[in-house]
Design an enzyme around this catalytic site. Structure first.
Site, PDB file in Angstrom:
ATOM      1  N   HIS A 145       0.801  -1.281   0.144  1.00 17.03           N
ATOM      2  CA  HIS A 145       0.159   0.045  -0.037  1.00 17.03           C
ATOM      3  C   HIS A 145       0.841   1.155  -0.091  1.00 17.03           C
ATOM      4  CE1 HIS A 145       0.548   1.870   4.154  1.00 17.03           C
ATOM      5  NE2 HIS A 145       0.729   0.661   4.384  1.00 17.03           N
ATOM      6  N   CYS A 146       0.262   2.347  -0.470  1.00 21.27           N
ATOM      7  CA  CYS A 146       0.837   3.514  -0.464  1.00 21.27           C
ATOM      8  C   CYS A 146      -0.275   4.675   0.089  1.00 21.27           C
ATOM      9  CB  CYS A 146       1.408   4.357  -1.703  1.00 21.27           C
ATOM     10  SG  CYS A 146       0.378   4.265  -3.156  1.00 21.27           S
TER      11      CYS A 146
END
Length: 1042
Positions: free
Chosen positions: A392-393
């Protein structure tokens, strides 16, 4: 985005709470004390704080004195609000709202507690701060969430909550904050409906405490109560677009397309839905007031798609910061590993998950490529542990998506375009920034270069776009790859034959390609680049058809195929047998030969149908005949092939020198193990089985007694390098030309007792014997004769005592195999047969009919007549046709024997000493035994022999010592070819023809029940072996003709 952990502390409300709730159980005091010491962690975005279900995990505790720099003043406000609550109550969500007063700060707070039956009960509090720097707050509104609660979007950047006749409108300060509030409120309403909370019931009684604490200014209370009349503080749509007309459905389609693009490019923490709508109106150049509800619904749909993690692979999720903070969702999806590709987002549950951080910003100048290797290993760690990894970012659009694309490229060998499209299909909002796309393109080139180095050097070029897993090249899985390698297996007329080679297909020229050529391109025609085989095979076709005996035509249904059986073998061997370019004149030969070497002898368990197809393909690609190519080309091919480097597979020493006490059955079981990882790419000759030509002859003498052998009596072959694939299973009548019985019988007998790598002494025998296995299986199986196996055991025990004598014969016979690839096997075989026909010390063995047929077990390019005229009469009288299929002509080889007398033993010595990829030569420099260093029976050790080989090869190739030395060091990196100090300084060695003569006599004597031959004088043997012609090295023209 921040993770903030706050400490609960005693508040003045604790005493009043305890007094007003005296009916609680006595144990509540302990629970209250426990709550006082608990830490509370919150997942924060701009304008919202979400409580993380982390409890008192010590790993998650953080000090409030060092708040996250991206959290703003929310942590201080949150700490003040926590102190306002009862000890048993928790804040689930706090969302910052807009206010008509610019200096005031307002929060909608979702507070929950556990009810009487351990059920969750939720209320909404309106909390006011007089200013951003205020250290105190007041309550201005309390709203119970009953079971009839409904939530609606107001279309102007906010939502309304209506319950029990009351309605309030809340306008969060950002899209992300509104999305967080909607999710939490939706779950709270579901709980209220499930437990049927209604006014007047026992639920939500505790809300009276907060109602009694309402102490905000009247202006603030009025603002909370008059929310339905509150106009947004945001400016209205520009007047420029007021009078523009709209068209319903067309406009909605444009809204969907442009809204997604805007939301993917905006920071949803810093914009409101009204600002997004204004930007949408500017881009569409129209007023969208009547589409406010549609825009809000589409916005929520897009937020929901961005919020849900995307399952890219079975072990890999791609998501956003919201997914990383949703503990319930993480645990429900089986995620144990989290790859955080941000600098601004914290690890939310460090005590529960394994984290790996790539701390970068979403900027085009960010060097993300440097982190992809560690990310690859982290994701594969989750895969190995049968778990799942969330990458994830902030939004799951650029940084994390680029990392997942890079992972797919490396893990599955996909090109950038395929990996990007695949991830885009799984997560539609994927859009790496321009800098990351450039890095992905660069990463694709790095991976391609790595494939060229590590994979394509020893692997056949795939014929399709399927992914080549490493396990596909193991012996256990090669059978499964048969369909991919042979595209036309279901062709009934020519199974296993590519369309371009089938008689009905287009006649494409068969070429060799360079190592740098990615595809086999027939139209390339540069000098020294492609070698067409058509001209090389025409003369061989004509010559073989003319020299084939009439009796063989009776056996073969199609007379032309008898020549093609040998004709196409040159193409197959040159295409799949060699390893390294020797000179610029023939780089393709070695490059294509090396592709086949690792696969030699691995096709043991193919089904009957597939092997029948392979057999037909083999018969159409067999060519051992002479090649009408230029002299220099043939010489370069000869010495280029013979000097190839073997890939670094498991050493064949175990195959060459097993214990002498082993039985034939033991070796049989060991070599037939399909899971064995030791794969011999060259035929290995055990010291105690070097008399296998005699075993062939003995079994041939019993041919009339046992006409055929069933499939149970046969075993698969391990073919030498240069052979493509063994053909073991049966085929239909007429599928392949049936070989002569003179080769059929020995293969039947010896295949039962000998290891597969020892049955055949040159590739031509391999091809014919494999074909005869097929025809043998079509015949009925009579009773097995145990006598040959008994004789073979005798051979095993007798020959185990003469490893030194026979080691030179092993080298000589291995040189035959390599020479045959270069088209010189006929002359070399004739010379060996002539030497073996000289007088020996064991006339009794020569009188045996098996010895008389020893030479016939080394066939001569498709011709089945005996090799020496002195043995022809006896062979012709004793050997009767099997089924009327074979009759021998004792005089057909006399002209060819005269032709081979031009070759001297010095030349054969040179060829024999030329390094091959056998286990003996490849292990010389690593051996420290006395046999390798010291002389044996007056002859130099193996190290000195190898020095002689290298110097001879350099001289015949016209090279100096320094030039090939540099080249060999580059080859050493790939093929483990190491030079020692003795490699370049060696004395002239004596002829190896004498060695083969010694070994031949040892073979004859070992066929007797007791070892009767004493060691012979090497000098005397050298005299009897004939002439020495050093002028052969001085005459390049004669070498060229060979």
């Amino acid at each position: 985005m921040a993770l903030v952990t706050l400490q609960r502390s005693p508040t003045p409300s604790a005493a009043s709470s305890s007094a007003s709730n005296s009916e609680l159980e006595a144990g509540s005091d302990e629970e209250r004390k426990l709550n006082l010491s608990l830490s509370e962690s919150f997942f924060m975005v701009k304008g919202a704080a979400l409580f993380l279900q982390q409890g008192n995990s010590p790993q998650g505790q953080r000090s409030l004195q060092h708040p996250h720099k991206h959290a703003g003043d929310l942590p201080q406000h949150l700490q003040v609000m926590i102190n306002l609550l009862r000890c048993e109550d928790r804040i689930k969500l706090a969302v910052r709202l807009e206010s008509v007063w610019t200096d005031r700060v307002r929060y909608m707070v979702v507070v929950y507690t556990s009810g009487r039956q351990d059920t969750e009960e939720n209320i909404l509090l309106g909390v006011d701060f007089s200013s951003k720097e205020s250290k105190s707050c007041t309550i201005g509104m309390v709203l119970r969430l009953w079971s009839d609660t409904k939530i609606h979007l107001d279309g102007d950047g906010g939502f309304s909550v209506s319950t029990a006749g009351r309605m309030h409108i809340f306008k969060p300060v950002s899209v992300q904050a509104m999305w967080s509030a909607l999710q939490v409120l939706h779950k709270a309403c579901e709980v209220a409906r499930r437990h049927n909370y209604f006014p007047g019931g026992v639920a939500l009684i505790w809300a009276t405490y907060y109602e009694s604490c309402i102490s905000s200014e009247q202006s603030c209370i009025n603002e909370w109560n008059a929310m339905q009349d509150l106009e947004s503080t945001r400016p209205d749509s520009p007047a420029l677009f007021v009078d523009k007309p709209t068209e319903g459905e067309r406009t909605e389609r444009l809204i969907k397309a442009k809204l997604r693009s805007i939301m993917m490019s905006q920071d949803l923490e810093n914009v409101t839905s009204k600002e997004i709508r204004n930007e949408l109106e500017k881009q569409m150049n129209c007023n969208l007031k009547e589409f406010k509800e549609f825009i809000d619904n589409e916005m929520l749909l897009i937020l929901g798609q961005m919020d849900k993690p995307s399952l890219i692979f079975d072990h890999l999720y791609l998501g956003s910061e919201w997914n990383a903070s949703n503990l319930e969702e993480l645990q429900g999806s089986g995620v144990d590993y989290i790859l955080n590709v941000t600098r601004e987002i914290d690890n939310f549950f460090p005590g529960l998950f394994a984290y790996h951080n790539i701390r970068v910003y979403d900027e085009e100048t960010t060097d993300l490529l440097a982190h992809w290797n560690e990310a690859y290993h982290f994701i594969n760690k989750a895969k190995r542990n049968h778990s799942k990894c969330l990458v994830h970012c902030k939004m799951g659009v650029s940084r994390s998506a680029s990392t997942v694309i890079a992972y797919a490229m490396k893990e599955f060998g996909w090109p950038l375009e395929k990996a990007y499209n695949y991830v885009k299909q799984k997560r539609s909002i994927t859009r790496p920034n321009a800098g990351f796309m450039r890095q992905l393109s660069e990463y694709e080139g790095i991976l391609d270069a790595s494939k060229q180095r590590h994979n394509k050097l020893w692997r056949q070029q795939p014929t399709d776009d399927t992914i080549a897993e490493p396990s596909e090249f193991l012996p256990e899985t090669l059978d499964g790859a048969l369909d991919a390698q042979l595209p036309c297996l279901d062709d009934t007329t020519h199974p296993g034959l590519p369309r371009s080679l089938a008689p009905g297909g287009p006649a494409l020229p068969c070429c060799f390609r360079r190592l740098s050529d990615p595809l086999l391109l027939p139209h390339h025609d540069e000098t020294g680049g492609l070698v067409h085989l058509e001209d090389l095979e025409k003369d061989a076709l004509l010559e073989e058809e003319e020299s084939q005996p009439v009796e063989v035509h009776k056996l073969v249904q199609h007379p032309q195929e008898g020549a093609r059986l040998c004709e196409k073998d040159v193409k197959r061997k040159l295409e799949f047998g060699n390893s390294k370019p020797r000179s610029d004149s023939l780089p393709q030969v070695e490059e294509l030969e090396k592709d086949g070497s690792p696969r030699t002898g691995r096709w043991r368990r193919a089904s009957t149908q597939l092997d029948r197809s392979l057999l037909d393909q083999e018969n159409l690609n067999n060519n051992n005949s002479k090649r009408s190519c230029p002299d220099d080309l043939e010489r370069d091919a000869m010495f280029g092939i013979l000097s190839k480097v073997k890939p670094p597979y498991t050493s064949c020493a175990d195959c060459m020198y097993p214990t002498a006490g082993g039985t034939p059955e033991a070796y049989m079981e060991r070599h037939e193990d399909p899971s064995s990882s030791a794969i011999c790419t060259q035929p290995t000759f055990l010291p105690h089985v070097t008399s296998s030509p005699m075993a062939h002859a003995s079994s041939r003498s019993r041919a009339p007694e046992r006409p055929a052998s069933g499939p149970a009596n046969t075993s698969p072959f391990l073919l030498p390098a240069g052979s493509r694939k063994p053909d073991v299973s049966g085929s239909g009548a007429g599928a392949a030309p049936e070989p002569p019985a003179s080769l059929l019988e020995p293969s039947r007998e010896t295949s039962k007792a000998l290891p597969k790598s020892l049955q055949l002494k040159n590739p031509h025998c391999d091809k014919n014997a494999a074909n005869m296995e097929v025809s043998a299986k079509e015949e009925p199986s009579p009773k097995k004769d145990p006598k040959p196996a008994k004789d073979l055991r005798l051979l095993f025990s007798n020959e185990a005592e003469k490893p030194t004598t026979n080691s030179y014969l092993m080298q000589h016979q291995e040189s035959i195999i390599q020479l045959q690839k270069a088209g010189l096997v006929r002359k070399h075989t004739k010379e060996l047969e002539r030497l073996k026909s000289l007088p020996s010390d064991s006339p009794a063995a020569c009188r045996d009919s098996a010895t008389c047929r020893l030479e016939a077990s080394i066939p001569e390019e498709g011709s089945q007549e005996p090799a020496h005229p002195a043995l022809c009469s006896q062979a012709g009288s004793e050997e009767q046709p099997v089924g009327g299929t074979l009759q021998k002509s004792p005089t057909s080889t006399l002209p060819r024997l005269d032709h081979t007398s031009n070759f001297s033993k010095d030349f054969l010595k040179t060829v024999c000493y030329t390094p091959t990829s056998s286990s003996i030569s490849s292990n010389l420099t690593r051996s420290s035994s006395s046999d390798s260093i010291h002389s044996v029976r007056g002859k130099p050790g193996l190290v000195k022999q190898r020095a002689q080989e290298i110097e001879t090869r350099l001289r015949l190739a016209g090279l100096t010592v320094s030039s090939p030395l540099k080249r060999s060091h580059s080859l050493a990196k790939l093929g483990s070819l190491n030079f020692s100090t003795e490699d370049l300084s060696s004395e002239a060695d004596t002829s190896t023809i004498a060695d083969s003569q010694d070994a031949k006599c040892g073979l004859s004597s070992s066929f007797l029940p007791e070892p009767q031959s004493a060691p012979r004088d090497p000098a005397a043997t050298s005299k009897s072996s004939g002439k020495s012609a050093p002028e052969h090295l001085k005459s390049p023209s004669r070498v060229n003709k060979s």
